[in-house]
Each structure stands twice: as C-alpha cells, then as structure tokens.
Design an enzyme around this catalytic site. Sequence first.
Site, PDB file in Angstrom:
ATOM      1  N   ALA A 117      31.527 -46.246 -61.125  1.00  0.00           N
ATOM      2  CA  ALA A 117      30.304 -46.266 -61.938  1.00  0.00           C
ATOM      3  C   ALA A 117      29.071 -46.081 -61.036  1.00  0.00           C
ATOM      4  CB  ALA A 117      30.210 -47.581 -62.709  1.00  0.00           C
TER       5      ALA A 117
ATOM      6  N   LYS B 205      35.593 -29.525 -58.901  1.00  0.00           N
ATOM      7  CA  LYS B 205      34.805 -29.374 -57.687  1.00  0.00           C
ATOM      8  C   LYS B 205      35.523 -28.460 -56.715  1.00  0.00           C
ATOM      9  CE  LYS B 205      36.236 -33.519 -55.165  1.00  0.00           C
ATOM     10  NZ  LYS B 205      35.862 -34.756 -54.570  1.00  0.00           N
TER      11      LYS B 205
ATOM     12  N   ASP C 244      58.931 -39.593 -61.721  1.00  0.00           N
ATOM     13  CA  ASP C 244      58.022 -39.187 -62.796  1.00  0.00           C
ATOM     14  C   ASP C 244      58.868 -38.857 -64.018  1.00  0.00           C
ATOM     15  OD1 ASP C 244      54.843 -38.063 -62.553  1.00  0.00           O
ATOM     16  OD2 ASP C 244      55.975 -37.468 -64.340  1.00  0.00           O
TER      17      ASP C 244
ATOM     18  N   LEU D 277      36.387 -49.885 -60.931  1.00  0.00           N
ATOM     19  CA  LEU D 277      35.533 -49.369 -62.013  1.00  0.00           C
ATOM     20  C   LEU D 277      34.075 -49.370 -61.564  1.00  0.00           C
ATOM     21  CD1 LEU D 277      36.871 -51.006 -65.321  1.00  0.00           C
ATOM     22  CD2 LEU D 277      37.303 -48.724 -64.427  1.00  0.00           C
TER      23      LEU D 277
ATOM     24  N   ALA E 241      39.244 -39.308 -52.844  1.00  0.00           N
ATOM     25  CA  ALA E 241      38.555 -38.296 -53.651  1.00  0.00           C
ATOM     26  C   ALA E 241      39.355 -37.013 -53.564  1.00  0.00           C
ATOM     27  CB  ALA E 241      37.145 -38.073 -53.118  1.00  0.00           C
ATOM     28  N   GLU E 242      39.519 -36.329 -54.689  1.00  0.00           N
ATOM     29  CA  GLU E 242      40.264 -35.072 -54.648  1.00  0.00           C
ATOM     30  C   GLU E 242      39.517 -34.071 -53.768  1.00  0.00           C
ATOM     31  OE1 GLU E 242      41.588 -33.561 -58.463  1.00  0.00           O
ATOM     32  OE2 GLU E 242      42.021 -35.607 -59.081  1.00  0.00           O
TER      33      GLU E 242
ATOM     34  N   CYS F 116      38.214 -38.981 -63.478  1.00  0.00           N
ATOM     35  CA  CYS F 116      37.949 -40.412 -63.309  1.00  0.00           C
ATOM     36  C   CYS F 116      36.570 -40.904 -63.766  1.00  0.00           C
ATOM     37  CB  CYS F 116      38.152 -40.804 -61.857  1.00  0.00           C
ATOM     38  SG  CYS F 116      39.876 -40.659 -61.365  1.00  0.00           S
TER      39      CYS F 116
ATOM     40  N   LEU G 220      28.938 -44.582 -58.087  1.00  0.00           N
ATOM     41  CA  LEU G 220      28.895 -43.214 -57.556  1.00  0.00           C
ATOM     42  C   LEU G 220      28.373 -42.247 -58.624  1.00  0.00           C
ATOM     43  CD1 LEU G 220      32.305 -43.153 -55.630  1.00  0.00           C
ATOM     44  CD2 LEU G 220      30.027 -43.044 -54.609  1.00  0.00           C
TER      45      LEU G 220
END
Length: 438
Positions: A224, A338, A34, A220, A163-164, A275, A226
């Site tokens: 979209a 969330k 990084d 994408l 998903a986080e 996202c 979801l």
Amino acid sequence: MIKNICCIGAGYVGGPTMAVIALKCPEIKITVVDKNPDKIYDWNGPINNLPVYEPGLADIVKEVRGKNLFFSDDIAGNIEKAEMIFMAVNTPTKTEGEGAGMAADLKYIEACAKDIAKYSKSDKIVIEKSTLPVKTAEKIKEILLENSNGIHFEILSNPEFLAEGTAIQDLFKSDRVLIGGDSSESGQEAVKALSEIYNRWIPKSKILTTNVWSSELSKLASNAMLAQRISSINSLSALCEKTGADISEISTAIGMDHRIGPHFLRASVAFGGSCFQKDILNLAYLCQFYGLNEVAEYWHQVVKINDYQKNRFVQKIIDFFNGDVESKNISIVGWSFKRGTKDTRESPSILVASRLLVLGAEIVVIDPLVDKERVNLDINEWLTNYGLSNEESNKLLTKIKLSRSFDNSNSELISIIHDINSLESEKLKSNNIPIIKI
Ligand code: NAI
C-alpha cells in the site's frame, strides 16, 4: 533439521523462490507442486521456455533442477513427504459473494489447507507465502484442526517481497525476510527452522521475526505504501500538465530529501501487476470490516487515482487527435505491466488499447517479451467485461498488431507506457513521429 520442502503453487512466487532456496540449500530436497499440470510440464521443459521469465532464473533452474529441485503434479505424495510446506497460491480479488471487488478470494488458500490436512501423516510447518489478509492464519489453523487426525501443524507467515523483473536479485539480497510465528515453544522452534534456511545467504540482522498478524499485515502495508507513492506522484503529474511544471524535475527535487528518498517517484501511466491493486483493495476492505471507514477511504483513493491516471492518458491521446481516433494508427510501447517481465496482469496498456480500439483506432503493440495470444486474451477479456459480444471483439482484434521492436513508420502517434532508456528514446524521436507519455 528440514530435509524435504514442498511448495504448493508454481507461479511467479513459488518458482523463483524455491529455485533460490534449492540453490542455497543443496541438501534440502524441494518439490514445487501445482494443480495445473501444463505449468508443471513447462517447468520441466526447455530451459528457455519456463513459465516465468526472470533475469537469472533459467541459469539457476538449469543448475538445480533434477538435483534437489523438482516440479511435480503429485500434490498428495509431496505433501506427505515434506516437513515444511509453503503455500504460494494466488489470492486474487473476490469477484462474487460478500466483499466482491475488494476482499481477497481465499478459496485457493483454503483448498491448499484442506489438501495439507488430508494428505499429512506427520507434523508439519505450514508457511503462508501468499499475500493474505491479517488473521488468515487463524482460518487456516481451523481448517487444519478440523481435518487432521491429531497431527500438529505450526503456521508461520513469511510474505514475499520480491518484485517481478528483479525477482532473483531481490531473493539473493532481500532488504528483509519477515517471519511471523506463534510465541509458543513449538511456534518459536518453527520460526528458528525457517530462519536457519534463510540465514544461509541472508544476514541475521535482516531476518525479522514478529507475531503472525504483524507479518501478514506488514506485506499489505508495504504494498500500500509503495503504490501510494506512485499515485501521489501521478496525481501531481496532472497538476504539472495544467501549470507547466515538469513532473520529472519535481520527482528529482522531492527525492533528494533524505526523509523521502528517490524510489517509486517516477510518474507513469499507472501501476499494474497482480499485487498492488488487489492488496490495497484488500486492506481497504479490512479497514471497513473493522469499522475504520476513513482509513478505508484513504487507501481506496490510491486505487482511484490509478484508474483516473489511466483514463487521463487515454484522454490525452484522444485530445491529440482532436477528439477523433477513428482509423488512426497508434503505437503502444509496452504491453506487460512493466519492463523486463511478460506478466500482463492489470497492465495499464490493456485499458488504454481497448478503449482506443472501441473508438475505432488501429493499434501496434511494441513489446519484446509478450506474445500475441496473450495480448488478444487480455483485450478480449476487457472487451467482454465492457459488454461486447464475441463477434464484435474478434472484429476489433483484427485491428491490433504486435511488434518486437519499433518498426512501424505508419504510426501517427507513439504512446509510451513502459519505462524506456535514453537510447530507445533517441531512436523513437529520430522517427519524427509525435510521442505521448506521462
Ligand atoms: P500465480 O498465479 O503466478 O501462481 C499461483 C499458482 O498456484 C498457480 O500456478 C495455480 O495453478 C496454483 N494453485 C492455485 N491453487 C492451487 C491449489 N489448491 N493446489 C495447487 N496449486 C494451486 O501467483 P503469484 O504471482 O505467484 O502469487 C502468489 C501469491 O504471492 C499471491 O498471494 C501474491 O499476492 C503473492 N505475491 C506475488 C508477487 C508477484 O510479484 N507476483 C510478489 C509477492 C507476493
């Protein structure tokens, strides 16, 4: 046979994804690099203070770090050594220039491609892990060709669907792994090399291979779809509140239809995260670019309903106090976008709290993971964009407090943003303080 992997970008995607690959492929050496040395320092630091919090992540890092998983700021050296390079850098919405406010900003991915071309001395498989507009691989190919000295680069698209909050579980049991590659012989060989890595723990039937453009666009489209379900149910929550219908009953009734299914049908204050919004705006921009204005407007509406819902929630709070929230003590349950993550990017709580602060309210944020410095930075950014001076912002920041759990009996209203479980709900109700939620 791949022996060395380099992943550029040690963020929410690069860190957890590479940790899982390292765990499942002990003979492959993986180095995550990084440009931000502080992040690398933290990835190499105490296991309970990694830059990303995800349930199960620390245990994996503890097991593989220093064995076959490494974190480094030596970008050049690790590009040179790797046979396979993942690009997992951020792709935010552009803030200036053509497409500002809609298109994805590809400056980080372009910088990545330039580094790969500059430091490579042998052939490489280059993988798009970041979410990118369809046809980006073409642009990356151009950059690589322009700057390389006869080295062959094979570009694959392998978007990430984690998903986080459930990243490790999602990586262990992916619904599907998507790999887009060129139909040429070398393209198919590269697809095979990457499929073999995933196939260590993902069944072949779930590894889907497509052309590069389908793979890029699938990511994408997936986000979209979801987000569209969330905006759909949220739009109906507004109608429920006018008519006396109950949105949770509606969600259950709709979700029992096997053609619809129950997921992503819970009404909320809005979707957040880094996202959904940026990917839909990007999709709408692409549609506009190709002259598909009606299609662009259709998807744009998903973001507009999301904004509408956040402001509608603030209005509900204002209405509760008959139009005047000055000096009112309001608790906000949940600061991250969330539950289960400390990522606050695009969290609806930021707009809700900031708007209330501007109107004179006093806020207590209840969140178990996010620290106060982050809360202050988020609010400060919102207030600056709103046009407030530093001095004015600092004054408002004194009116916000952070608590790890609900213990503020001075509160006059509890506004719920995170999903809470029935136990927490009972606990909050026992305080006899009015609760507002969607
Ligand atoms: P992030 O912001 O957490 O991490 C990106 C990292 O890349 C940062 O640490 C940054 O310093 C580094 N970076 C940027 N340019 C660089 C360069 N030229 N050289 C070296 N390092 C560089 O971003 P996150 O959330 O990991 O997202 C990465 C991509 O994955 C984005 O395209 C996102 O849309 C996509 N994605 C994100 C998901 C999520 O849940 N966060 C899920 C699925 C996809």
